[in-house]
Design a protein around this motif. Structure first.
Motif, PDB file in Angstrom:
ATOM      1  N   GLY A   1       0.691  -1.241  -0.102  1.00  0.00           N
ATOM      2  CA  GLY A   1       0.088  -0.138   0.061  1.00  0.00           C
ATOM      3  C   GLY A   1       0.697   1.208  -0.071  1.00  0.00           C
ATOM      4  O   GLY A   1       0.478   2.172  -0.699  1.00  0.00           O
TER       5      GLY A   1
ATOM      6  N   GLY B   1      -2.804   3.259  -2.642  1.00  0.00           N
ATOM      7  CA  GLY B   1      -2.653   2.669  -1.303  1.00  0.00           C
ATOM      8  C   GLY B   1      -3.458   1.197  -1.572  1.00  0.00           C
ATOM      9  O   GLY B   1      -3.252   0.535  -2.485  1.00  0.00           O
ATOM     10  N   SER B   2      -3.716   0.814  -0.366  1.00  0.00           N
ATOM     11  CA  SER B   2      -4.271  -0.759  -0.313  1.00  0.00           C
ATOM     12  C   SER B   2      -5.178  -0.580   0.903  1.00  0.00           C
ATOM     13  O   SER B   2      -5.072   0.209   1.976  1.00  0.00           O
ATOM     14  CB  SER B   2      -3.245  -1.487   0.049  1.00  0.00           C
ATOM     15  OG  SER B   2      -2.656  -1.628   1.172  1.00  0.00           O
ATOM     16  N   ARG B   3      -6.166  -1.514   1.020  1.00  0.00           N
ATOM     17  CA  ARG B   3      -7.030  -1.819   1.984  1.00  0.00           C
ATOM     18  C   ARG B   3      -6.345  -2.081   3.334  1.00  0.00           C
ATOM     19  O   ARG B   3      -7.017  -1.657   4.549  1.00  0.00           O
ATOM     20  CB  ARG B   3      -8.251  -2.591   1.915  1.00  0.00           C
ATOM     21  CG  ARG B   3      -7.986  -4.130   1.549  1.00  0.00           C
ATOM     22  CD  ARG B   3      -8.991  -5.121   1.280  1.00  0.00           C
ATOM     23  NE  ARG B   3      -8.471  -6.468   1.226  1.00  0.00           N
ATOM     24  CZ  ARG B   3      -8.897  -7.340   2.226  1.00  0.00           C
ATOM     25  NH1 ARG B   3      -9.434  -6.749   3.400  1.00  0.00           N
ATOM     26  NH2 ARG B   3      -8.362  -8.329   2.057  1.00  0.00           N
TER      27      ARG B   3
ATOM     28  N   ALA C   1      -4.940   1.141   4.798  1.00  0.00           N
ATOM     29  CA  ALA C   1      -5.916   1.860   5.221  1.00  0.00           C
ATOM     30  C   ALA C   1      -6.472   1.347   6.475  1.00  0.00           C
ATOM     31  O   ALA C   1      -6.913   2.174   7.672  1.00  0.00           O
ATOM     32  CB  ALA C   1      -6.974   1.740   4.217  1.00  0.00           C
TER      33      ALA C   1
ATOM     34  N   ARG D   1      -4.353   2.542   9.218  1.00  0.00           N
ATOM     35  CA  ARG D   1      -4.421   3.739   9.523  1.00  0.00           C
ATOM     36  C   ARG D   1      -5.642   4.078  10.312  1.00  0.00           C
ATOM     37  O   ARG D   1      -5.576   5.030  11.169  1.00  0.00           O
ATOM     38  CB  ARG D   1      -4.335   4.585   8.165  1.00  0.00           C
ATOM     39  CG  ARG D   1      -3.120   4.925   7.466  1.00  0.00           C
ATOM     40  CD  ARG D   1      -3.204   5.648   6.249  1.00  0.00           C
ATOM     41  NE  ARG D   1      -1.956   6.070   5.626  1.00  0.00           N
ATOM     42  CZ  ARG D   1      -1.176   6.725   5.792  1.00  0.00           C
ATOM     43  NH1 ARG D   1      -1.480   8.029   6.673  1.00  0.00           N
ATOM     44  NH2 ARG D   1      -0.301   7.314   5.298  1.00  0.00           N
ATOM     45  N   SER D   2      -6.429   3.483  10.138  1.00  0.00           N
ATOM     46  CA  SER D   2      -7.817   3.715  10.817  1.00  0.00           C
ATOM     47  C   SER D   2      -7.818   3.400  12.108  1.00  0.00           C
ATOM     48  O   SER D   2      -8.724   3.924  12.952  1.00  0.00           O
ATOM     49  CB  SER D   2      -8.948   2.754  10.027  1.00  0.00           C
ATOM     50  OG  SER D   2      -8.889   1.668  10.419  1.00  0.00           O
TER      51      SER D   2
ATOM     52  N   ASN E   1      -6.573  13.023   5.241  1.00  0.00           N
ATOM     53  CA  ASN E   1      -5.966  11.952   4.482  1.00  0.00           C
ATOM     54  C   ASN E   1      -6.344  10.618   5.225  1.00  0.00           C
ATOM     55  O   ASN E   1      -5.684   9.711   4.934  1.00  0.00           O
ATOM     56  CB  ASN E   1      -4.622  12.236   4.432  1.00  0.00           C
ATOM     57  CG  ASN E   1      -4.107  13.329   3.584  1.00  0.00           C
ATOM     58  OD1 ASN E   1      -5.063  13.844   2.654  1.00  0.00           O
ATOM     59  ND2 ASN E   1      -3.086  14.181   3.650  1.00  0.00           N
ATOM     60  N   GLU E   2      -6.901  10.753   6.688  1.00  0.00           N
ATOM     61  CA  GLU E   2      -7.167   9.302   7.192  1.00  0.00           C
ATOM     62  C   GLU E   2      -8.422   8.819   6.872  1.00  0.00           C
ATOM     63  O   GLU E   2      -9.222   9.581   6.719  1.00  0.00           O
ATOM     64  CB  GLU E   2      -7.212   9.976   8.807  1.00  0.00           C
ATOM     65  CG  GLU E   2      -5.671  10.454   9.280  1.00  0.00           C
ATOM     66  CD  GLU E   2      -4.691   9.412   9.311  1.00  0.00           C
ATOM     67  OE1 GLU E   2      -5.171   8.153   9.376  1.00  0.00           O
ATOM     68  OE2 GLU E   2      -3.562   9.704   9.224  1.00  0.00           O
ATOM     69  N   HIS E   3      -8.373   7.529   6.956  1.00  0.00           N
ATOM     70  CA  HIS E   3      -9.551   7.012   6.780  1.00  0.00           C
ATOM     71  C   HIS E   3     -10.414   6.778   8.089  1.00  0.00           C
ATOM     72  O   HIS E   3      -9.782   6.444   9.127  1.00  0.00           O
ATOM     73  CB  HIS E   3      -9.267   5.493   6.175  1.00  0.00           C
ATOM     74  CG  HIS E   3      -8.595   5.327   4.895  1.00  0.00           C
ATOM     75  ND1 HIS E   3      -9.240   5.260   3.634  1.00  0.00           N
ATOM     76  CD2 HIS E   3      -7.219   5.546   4.552  1.00  0.00           C
ATOM     77  CE1 HIS E   3      -8.347   5.145   2.741  1.00  0.00           C
ATOM     78  NE2 HIS E   3      -7.269   5.540   3.034  1.00  0.00           N
TER      79      HIS E   3
END
Length: 213
Positions: free
Chosen positions: A82, A88-90, A93, A96-97, A210-212
């Motif tokens: 990512g 990116g990638s899940r 993400a 990050r979440s 930019n954050e999920h």
């Protein structure tokens, strides 16, 4: 759960089913950080403590550490894809979440100061693994270097939770009692950081654009 642990199968069956199950659950828990891997390792150690084989506890330790390292390595590799991908990638993400900006900044600061030694402590501190792993990803730490640091972290982590299981197994005559005690202690340990932040009244920072979520 208590009923299931009270009616443990024969020792040979426990070993044939238990070690592969322990490996799969710990590896899965490293990939999907919702599985209580610490409680699983402690429970396995309780059962191993009451077995007649002198190597049962050693096997639990080795299986748990190897599974944790494999899961961490796989998650880091997926996160690297990512970082190096334009979209990116899940997996990245998802990492990050689970990390607020202030915790990520703190992890990045510690990584800059202490380098790989931070990885060892990250698995011993409840909820510390993901922020440090994300900091390593954003710093573009090579996979080989990450694995070297994480190997020591996984060994220390497996030893810590196995000691909790041994403590629970030594305090109670029946395995199910030790399992309940070990699970309760690991849940309490994992809840301490959240309770401390709530006690201090530390506000949770809102994610940036930019954050999920």
């Amino acid at each position: 759960m208590v009923t299931a642990v009270r009616e443990l199968p024969p020792e040979s069956t426990q070993q044939a089913v238990g070690y592969p199950s322990l490996f799969l659950l710990v590896a899965l828990g490293a990939l999907v950080p919702v599985v209580p891997t610490g409680a699983i390792v402690s429970s396995a150690a309780v059962v191993a403590f009451h077995q007649s084989s002198p190597f049962s506890l050693l096997y639990v330790f080795l299986v748990a550490a190897a599974a944790a390292l494999l899961g961490d390595t796989a998650l880091y590799w997926l996160g690297q894809r990512g970082v190096h991908s334009r979209n990116g990638s899940r997996w990245l993400a998802a990492l990050r979440s689970r990390v607020t900006p202030d915790r990520l900044a703190h992890a990045q600061e510690r990584l800059d100061t202490h380098q790989v030694s931070v990885l060892v402590l990250s698995r011993l501190v409840p909820a510390g693994r993901i922020p440090v792993m994300l900091a390593c990803l954003l710093a573009e730490m090579p996979l080989r270097r990450f694995v070297r640091g994480d190997a020591a972290a996984c060994l220390a982590w497996a030893a810590t939770y196995q000691l909790i299981g041994i403590l629970g197994g030594s305090l109670f005559p029946d395995p199910w009692q030790g399992v309940v005690a070990a699970v309760g202690l690991t849940v309490l340990i994992s809840a301490v950081p959240a309770l401390w932040r709530r006690f201090r009244g530390t506000p949770r920072e809102a994610p940036s654009g930019n954050e999920h979520p």
